[in-house]
Scaffold this motif. Structure first.
Motif, PDB file in Angstrom:
ATOM      1  N   THR A  29       0.944  -1.100   0.104  1.00  0.00           N
ATOM      2  CA  THR A  29      -0.127   0.199  -0.100  1.00  0.00           C
ATOM      3  C   THR A  29       0.790   1.264   0.022  1.00  0.00           C
ATOM      4  N   MET A  31       3.860   1.404  -1.250  1.00  0.00           N
ATOM      5  CA  MET A  31       4.458   1.274  -2.731  1.00  0.00           C
ATOM      6  C   MET A  31       3.504   1.868  -3.662  1.00  0.00           C
ATOM      7  N   ASP A  32       2.294   1.317  -3.616  1.00  0.00           N
ATOM      8  CA  ASP A  32       1.168   1.632  -4.551  1.00  0.00           C
ATOM      9  C   ASP A  32      -0.306   1.636  -3.675  1.00  0.00           C
ATOM     10  N   SER A  33      -0.792   2.919  -3.786  1.00  0.00           N
ATOM     11  CA  SER A  33      -1.897   3.221  -2.999  1.00  0.00           C
ATOM     12  C   SER A  33      -3.060   2.405  -3.409  1.00  0.00           C
ATOM     13  N   SER A  34      -2.995   2.061  -4.909  1.00  0.00           N
ATOM     14  CA  SER A  34      -4.077   1.035  -5.619  1.00  0.00           C
ATOM     15  C   SER A  34      -4.267  -0.189  -4.951  1.00  0.00           C
ATOM     16  N   TYR A  35      -2.985  -0.907  -4.382  1.00  0.00           N
ATOM     17  CA  TYR A  35      -2.915  -2.060  -3.801  1.00  0.00           C
ATOM     18  C   TYR A  35      -4.131  -2.166  -2.617  1.00  0.00           C
ATOM     19  N   ASN A  40      -8.802  -5.087  -5.412  1.00  0.00           N
ATOM     20  CA  ASN A  40      -7.742  -5.642  -5.285  1.00  0.00           C
ATOM     21  C   ASN A  40      -7.900  -6.804  -4.219  1.00  0.00           C
ATOM     22  N   ILE A 286       1.416  -5.803  -9.329  1.00  0.00           N
ATOM     23  CA  ILE A 286       1.088  -4.341  -9.302  1.00  0.00           C
ATOM     24  C   ILE A 286       2.234  -3.547  -9.512  1.00  0.00           C
ATOM     25  N   LEU A 287       3.341  -3.897  -8.922  1.00  0.00           N
ATOM     26  CA  LEU A 287       4.553  -3.078  -9.087  1.00  0.00           C
ATOM     27  C   LEU A 287       5.297  -3.593 -10.218  1.00  0.00           C
ATOM     28  N   ASN A 288       4.756  -4.363 -11.109  1.00  0.00           N
ATOM     29  CA  ASN A 288       5.441  -4.799 -12.361  1.00  0.00           C
ATOM     30  C   ASN A 288       6.876  -5.467 -12.066  1.00  0.00           C
TER      31      ASN A 288
END
Length: 325
Positions: A29, A31-35, A40, A286-288
């Motif tokens: 979260t 690292m990327d709030s979309s998580y 998700n 999500i973080l590729n």
């Protein structure tokens, strides 16, 4: 307070795994709030379902001090069988029942090899892995079975409420039933006894062979159910389906606290283990992060989980000696 303390003491490993899930959520979260979104979360539930169902069955095999490496092949052969039957016009429910029966039969075969022929579980199920996979390839000629009718697919692949698919609830129901069977029944007590000390269980009058055969049948049933669920989602039966799934299932069991030597583990811990792996994989996607690194991270977590088990056993052994002194 005593009840709370007792609950914590009896579920230390499960709580540690749950804590790991929370940490994964916090990290990704940040690292990327979309998580941290509902969609998700649903994806994680869906990703954990197949591995979770297989891992629930694997827990039973491991509890007896064994292992089942053939679950991925059982998963594959059941997908092919159900797909072929439904495409040929057989009633979808009847095809499902036949597929689940095939899983039980495959599990019984493994159990008989282990108990009657006295083969090591690793060797016995490694052999049946190739046999079952080979049968799937021979029957299909290596070509996927396509055109599975919607009348079958809607059995599991349908949203009910909150965007949650039926197969997620199937996973939940399987986990609850398996948990009750393992922790609240005589058969469950026999499982712990056989895995903990087989000779002592034998002297106590436990039918060792029958306990193990039933454990492998449950394992086969869960692998078959996972295949049936997956088919409803994919819509085609590929004979190569399920390759490597046995490793993910074993990983979920190990992370959840199942002792590979048998006699210790829980369905709740296995479910948490499957959720942790799914949360980790979805976060890395999500973080590729490259798929190759996903394997490395997953393997590292398994090693850490095994090390935690060693530490916990040492701590419990030291505590027991202090109490006896």
């Amino acid at each position: 307070m005593n009840i709370i303390r007792k609950t914590i003491n009896n579920n230390k490993r499960e709580l540690v795994t749950l804590g790991g899930i929370v940490l994964i959520y916090v990290f990704f979260t940040i690292m990327d709030s979309s998580y941290l979104t509902w969609s998700n979360f649903l994806l994680i539930l869906q990703q954990s379902t197949i591995n979770g169902i297989i891992a629930v069955g694997m827990t039973y095999a491991i509890m007896t001090g064994g292992i089942d490496l053939s679950v991925g092949a059982v998963y594959g052969i059941v997908i092919v069988a159900i797909a072929s039957m439904t495409v040929s016009g057989l009633n979808p429910v009847l095809a499902l029942i036949v597929g689940l029966a095939m899983g039980c039969a495959a599990g019984a075969c493994n159990g008989l090899l282990v108990t009657k022929l006295k083969l090591q579980p690793f060797i016995a199920t490694l052999g049946t892995l190739d046999v079952f996979r080979g049968i799937a390839y021979v029957v299909t000629g290596g070509v996927p079975v396509t055109g599975v009718p919607d009348s079958y697919r809607v059995i599991f692949n349908k949203k009910v409420f909150g965007g949650i698919y039926i197969y997620v609830f199937v996973f939940l129901v399987v986990a609850i039933i398996a948990g009750i069977l393992l922790s609240k029944t005589r058969f469950g007590n026999y499982m712990y006894a056989v895995g903990g000390n087989e000779e002592a269980a034998r002297l106590s009058g436990v039918s060792i062979d029958w306990v193990k055969i039933r454990a492998y049948m449950i394992c086969g049933f869960c692998a078959a159910l996972a295949g049936a669920v997956s088919l409803s989602n994919l819509g085609s039966g590929n004979p190569a389906a399920g390759e490597g799934y046995e490793l993910d299932a074993i990983a979920a069991c190990a992370i959840g606290g199942s002792r590979m030597a048998g006699g210790k583990g829980s369905i709740l811990g296995t479910v948490f283990g499957a959720l942790l792996l799914a949360a980790l994989k979805v976060g890395m996607i999500i973080l590729n992060i490259n798929t190759f690194y996903q394997y490395i991270v997953t393997g590292a977590i398994i090693v850490i989980a095994a090390f935690l088990e060693v530490i916990q056993n040492r701590f419990e052994s030291r505590t027991k000696k202090q109490e006896e002194a």
